[in-house]
Design a protein around this motif. Structure first.
Motif, PDB file in Angstrom:
ATOM      1  N   ALA A   1       2.027   1.256 -15.681  1.00 17.09           N
ATOM      2  CA  ALA A   1       2.943   0.116 -15.588  1.00 17.09           C
ATOM      3  C   ALA A   1       3.602   0.002 -14.210  1.00 17.09           C
ATOM      4  N   PRO A   2       4.117   1.107 -13.618  1.00 17.88           N
ATOM      5  CA  PRO A   2       4.697   0.969 -12.275  1.00 17.88           C
ATOM      6  C   PRO A   2       3.662   0.642 -11.214  1.00 17.88           C
ATOM      7  N   VAL A   3       2.403   1.032 -11.446  1.00 17.38           N
ATOM      8  CA  VAL A   3       1.334   0.703 -10.492  1.00 17.38           C
ATOM      9  C   VAL A   3       1.121  -0.798 -10.451  1.00 17.38           C
ATOM     10  N   VAL A   4       1.025  -1.415 -11.635  1.00 21.29           N
ATOM     11  CA  VAL A   4       0.830  -2.868 -11.703  1.00 21.29           C
ATOM     12  C   VAL A   4       2.062  -3.594 -11.166  1.00 21.29           C
ATOM     13  N   ALA A   5       3.256  -3.106 -11.528  1.00 23.00           N
ATOM     14  CA  ALA A   5       4.485  -3.731 -11.034  1.00 23.00           C
ATOM     15  C   ALA A   5       4.566  -3.636  -9.518  1.00 23.00           C
ATOM     16  N   ALA A   6       4.200  -2.472  -8.970  1.00 21.94           N
ATOM     17  CA  ALA A   6       4.253  -2.267  -7.522  1.00 21.94           C
ATOM     18  C   ALA A   6       3.212  -3.100  -6.784  1.00 21.94           C
ATOM     19  N   ALA A   7       2.170  -3.557  -7.504  1.00 19.99           N
ATOM     20  CA  ALA A   7       1.163  -4.424  -6.883  1.00 19.99           C
ATOM     21  C   ALA A   7       1.795  -5.759  -6.491  1.00 19.99           C
ATOM     22  N   PHE A   8       2.838  -6.169  -7.227  1.00 19.53           N
ATOM     23  CA  PHE A   8       3.577  -7.377  -6.871  1.00 19.53           C
ATOM     24  C   PHE A   8       4.499  -7.081  -5.694  1.00 19.53           C
ATOM     25  N   HIS A   9       5.209  -5.966  -5.791  1.00 13.37           N
ATOM     26  CA  HIS A   9       6.069  -5.488  -4.706  1.00 13.37           C
ATOM     27  C   HIS A   9       6.556  -4.093  -5.094  1.00 13.37           C
ATOM     28  N   PRO A  10       6.572  -3.139  -4.146  1.00 17.41           N
ATOM     29  CA  PRO A  10       6.983  -1.769  -4.480  1.00 17.41           C
ATOM     30  C   PRO A  10       8.333  -1.680  -5.180  1.00 17.41           C
ATOM     31  N   SER A  11       9.249  -2.573  -4.826  1.00 12.39           N
ATOM     32  CA  SER A  11      10.590  -2.502  -5.403  1.00 12.39           C
ATOM     33  C   SER A  11      10.614  -2.863  -6.886  1.00 12.39           C
ATOM     34  N   LEU A  12       9.526  -3.447  -7.400  1.00 12.47           N
ATOM     35  CA  LEU A  12       9.492  -3.860  -8.797  1.00 12.47           C
ATOM     36  C   LEU A  12       8.960  -2.761  -9.714  1.00 12.47           C
TER      37      LEU A  12
ATOM     38  N   ILE B   1       2.067   6.632  -5.157  1.00 15.69           N
ATOM     39  CA  ILE B   1       1.517   5.778  -6.211  1.00 15.69           C
ATOM     40  C   ILE B   1       0.033   5.507  -5.969  1.00 15.69           C
ATOM     41  N   TYR B   2      -0.329   5.233  -4.718  1.00 14.68           N
ATOM     42  CA  TYR B   2      -1.727   4.926  -4.406  1.00 14.68           C
ATOM     43  C   TYR B   2      -2.630   6.144  -4.597  1.00 14.68           C
TER      44      TYR B   2
ATOM     45  N   MET C   1      -6.403  -5.403  -2.734  1.00 16.31           N
ATOM     46  CA  MET C   1      -6.556  -4.078  -2.154  1.00 16.31           C
ATOM     47  C   MET C   1      -6.392  -2.986  -3.214  1.00 16.31           C
ATOM     48  N   LEU C   2      -5.414  -3.161  -4.107  1.00 18.69           N
ATOM     49  CA  LEU C   2      -5.134  -2.147  -5.116  1.00 18.69           C
ATOM     50  C   LEU C   2      -6.331  -1.945  -6.053  1.00 18.69           C
ATOM     51  N   LEU C   3      -7.043  -3.032  -6.333  1.00 21.14           N
ATOM     52  CA  LEU C   3      -8.215  -2.924  -7.197  1.00 21.14           C
ATOM     53  C   LEU C   3      -9.278  -2.021  -6.564  1.00 21.14           C
ATOM     54  N   LEU C   4      -9.471  -2.143  -5.259  1.00 25.64           N
ATOM     55  CA  LEU C   4     -10.438  -1.287  -4.579  1.00 25.64           C
ATOM     56  C   LEU C   4      -9.996   0.171  -4.599  1.00 25.64           C
ATOM     57  N   CYS C   5      -8.694   0.393  -4.427  1.00 27.39           N
ATOM     58  CA  CYS C   5      -8.161   1.764  -4.471  1.00 27.39           C
ATOM     59  C   CYS C   5      -8.416   2.399  -5.826  1.00 27.39           C
ATOM     60  N   TYR C   6      -8.595   1.571  -6.812  1.00 30.10           N
ATOM     61  CA  TYR C   6      -8.808   2.007  -8.170  1.00 30.10           C
ATOM     62  C   TYR C   6     -10.304   2.111  -8.493  1.00 30.10           C
ATOM     63  N   PHE C   7     -11.087   1.131  -8.012  1.00 37.27           N
ATOM     64  CA  PHE C   7     -12.493   1.030  -8.386  1.00 37.27           C
ATOM     65  C   PHE C   7     -13.405   1.951  -7.570  1.00 37.27           C
TER      66      PHE C   7
ATOM     67  N   ALA D   1       8.005  11.890  -8.338  1.00 44.02           N
ATOM     68  CA  ALA D   1       8.612  11.761  -7.004  1.00 44.02           C
ATOM     69  C   ALA D   1       8.613  10.313  -6.549  1.00 44.02           C
ATOM     70  N   SER D   2       7.524   9.597  -6.827  1.00 43.36           N
ATOM     71  CA  SER D   2       7.451   8.188  -6.415  1.00 43.36           C
ATOM     72  C   SER D   2       8.475   7.351  -7.174  1.00 43.36           C
ATOM     73  N   LEU D   3       8.691   7.676  -8.447  1.00 41.53           N
ATOM     74  CA  LEU D   3       9.672   6.924  -9.233  1.00 41.53           C
ATOM     75  C   LEU D   3      11.076   7.118  -8.670  1.00 41.53           C
ATOM     76  N   VAL D   4      11.374   8.332  -8.233  1.00 36.51           N
ATOM     77  CA  VAL D   4      12.675   8.601  -7.601  1.00 36.51           C
ATOM     78  C   VAL D   4      12.818   7.775  -6.329  1.00 36.51           C
ATOM     79  N   LEU D   5      11.797   7.811  -5.480  1.00 37.74           N
ATOM     80  CA  LEU D   5      11.879   7.135  -4.177  1.00 37.74           C
ATOM     81  C   LEU D   5      11.843   5.617  -4.313  1.00 37.74           C
ATOM     82  N   LEU D   6      11.148   5.112  -5.334  1.00 35.02           N
ATOM     83  CA  LEU D   6      11.084   3.664  -5.518  1.00 35.02           C
ATOM     84  C   LEU D   6      12.338   3.119  -6.197  1.00 35.02           C
ATOM     85  N   THR D   7      13.037   3.966  -6.956  1.00 32.35           N
ATOM     86  CA  THR D   7      14.279   3.511  -7.601  1.00 32.35           C
ATOM     87  C   THR D   7      15.508   3.792  -6.746  1.00 32.35           C
TER      88      THR D   7
END
Length: 418
Positions: A376-387, A311-312, A47-53, A82-88
């Motif tokens: 980097a956080p986009v790719v990490a969040a593709a595995f799971h938002p908490s990462l 992030i999206y 899904m993330l690839l489509l959001c990008y492509f 803001a997303s980095l604050v909310l995800l951390t």
């Protein structure tokens, strides 16, 4: 160039933002559909690839003006912090450190791959076509390539530093920016496809991804434990945390950067005169600090979900900057960039196989170099938002190393250039 962008059908950012959100909504809706067709489709295409492509097609076909739009600037300067604050906010820092040394090894491998990849790409292409890697003075191709090295090890601030140090011509610099962006975006697309195949890749590497899975499960369990139906007050508090900290980070950056520029300009080589650098550092640090307070319980009201939405939106604006047809302009230099990236990737695969690193570490270690804090956080969040914070922490390290690594790469490229 300007004429081409001036002919874009839509140049109003309000309309462009509406289109991007319609695309994102359509992708999210279909990816959660019970239709067998969509289930099969999304089992192959992330899904993330489509959001990008898909947003890139808007630029490619002249529907929107991706180059001159301010949406990426807004998303990267406001929504990303803001997303980095909310995800951390709910991160368990002790568990992050338990991920071990393999994440750092893969990051350093990625950096080394960029440093040696540039000179090797010059040697390989000059052996095939000596005229390609030529030029003299400011038009020497190797000078332009140093700016790619700055971007691929650190980020925009490091790229600008290489521009000032090695002084390529403006024409060459603009070409290299295009090579940088498109080659990096193609690699990001490949990494995102790999996210869906992570288990198979880990099996090939004989990797133990249990530490990553444990952190992901612990974050998910905490989210379920504190889960509640969010009230309007909850949502307002969550937004105030994310955007309030972002505002504070901007305020501090606006104080620190001019002070350093006047009193300690030599710190420029550490990216300490970049406002974006301070935005990322401050937002992440404050977010981690708040994770030790009761505010972390707002995870149960959807803090990370709102951070993920931000992030999206960022992903869509990054994708919008890519015009696929540009690959055919200066195609030979794209070949040089492709060889350079291939060396980076091959080195990551070899070391990943040797140390049995999970695919998560390979993907995030690579993007912490090539893409920095925006990718980097986009790719990490593709595995799971908490990462996502894992990607941020490595990207910050990339900013610190970027100027030194790119400078060394530039000197080697100068030595081997014909």
């Amino acid at each position: 160039m300007q004429t081409e962008h001036a002919s874009a059908l839509i140049q109003n950012d309000a309309i462009t933002l509406g289109l991007l959100l319609l695309l994102l909504a359509g992708i999210f809706y279909t990816s959660n559909s019970s239709s067998p067709i969509f289930k099969k489709f999304y089992s192959i295409i992330p899904m993330l690839l489509l959001c990008y492509f898909l947003p890139s097609l808007l630029t490619t076909f002249g529907i929107v003006d991706g180059e001159n739009s301010q949406l990426y600037f807004v998303a990267s300067r406001y929504l990303l912090p803001a997303s980095l604050v909310l995800l951390t906010l709910s991160i368990d820092l002790k568990e992050v450190f338990k991920l071990g040394s393999k994440a750092l090894i893969m990051f350093v491998t990625g950096t080394f791959g960029v440093i040696i990849g540039g000179p090797l790409a010059i040697l390989i292409t000059s052996a095939i076509n000596p005229d390609l890697i030529g030029g003299a003075g400011p038009d020497a191709v190797w000078r332009g390539m140093t700016t790619i090295a700055g971007s691929w090890i650190g980020g925009g601030a490091n790229q600008a530093a290489m521009y000032e140090i090695f002084k390529p011509s403006d024409r060459l610099y603009s070409i290299m920016i295009t090579v940088d962006v498109l080659v990096a975006e193609v690699w990001m697309a490949i990494l995102l496809i790999g996210v869906g195949k992570a288990k198979q890749i880990d099996k090939f590497f004989k990797a133990d991804a249990s530490s990553v899975d444990h952190l992901q499960k612990k974050m998910h369990d905490f989210s379920l434990k504190t889960a509640r139906i969010p009230s309007t007050t909850d949502l307002m508090v969550i937004l105030s945390i994310g955007l309030g900290v972002t505002g504070f980070a901007h305020f501090v950056a606006d104080v620190i950067v001019p002070y350093i520029e006047i009193h300690a300009p030599s710190l420029n080589k550490f990216s300490l005169t970049s406002r974006f650098f301070w935005l990322i550092i401050l937002s992440t640090t404050i977010g981690i600090g708040l994770s030790f307070t009761k505010l972390r319980n707002y995870e149960g009201a959807g803090a990370s979900k709102i951070g993920t939405i931000f992030i999206y939106v960022l992903v869509a604006t990054i994708g919008m900057k890519m015009d696929i047809t540009k690959i055919f302009d200066n195609i030979e230099l794209f070949a040089v960039g492709g060889i350079w990236m291939l060396i980076h990737v091959i080195l990551l695969l070899i070391v990943g196989k040797l140390i049995r690193a999970p695919y998560f570490f390979l993907a995030v270690g690579s993007k912490a170099n090539i893409g920095g804090a925006a990718s980097a956080p986009v790719v990490a969040a593709a595995f799971h938002p908490s990462l996502a914070p894992v990607g941020v922490l490595l990207a910050v390290l990339g900013y610190a190393m970027g100027t030194y690594g790119a400078w060394l790469c530039g000197l080697i490229m100068q030595a081997v250039a014909p």
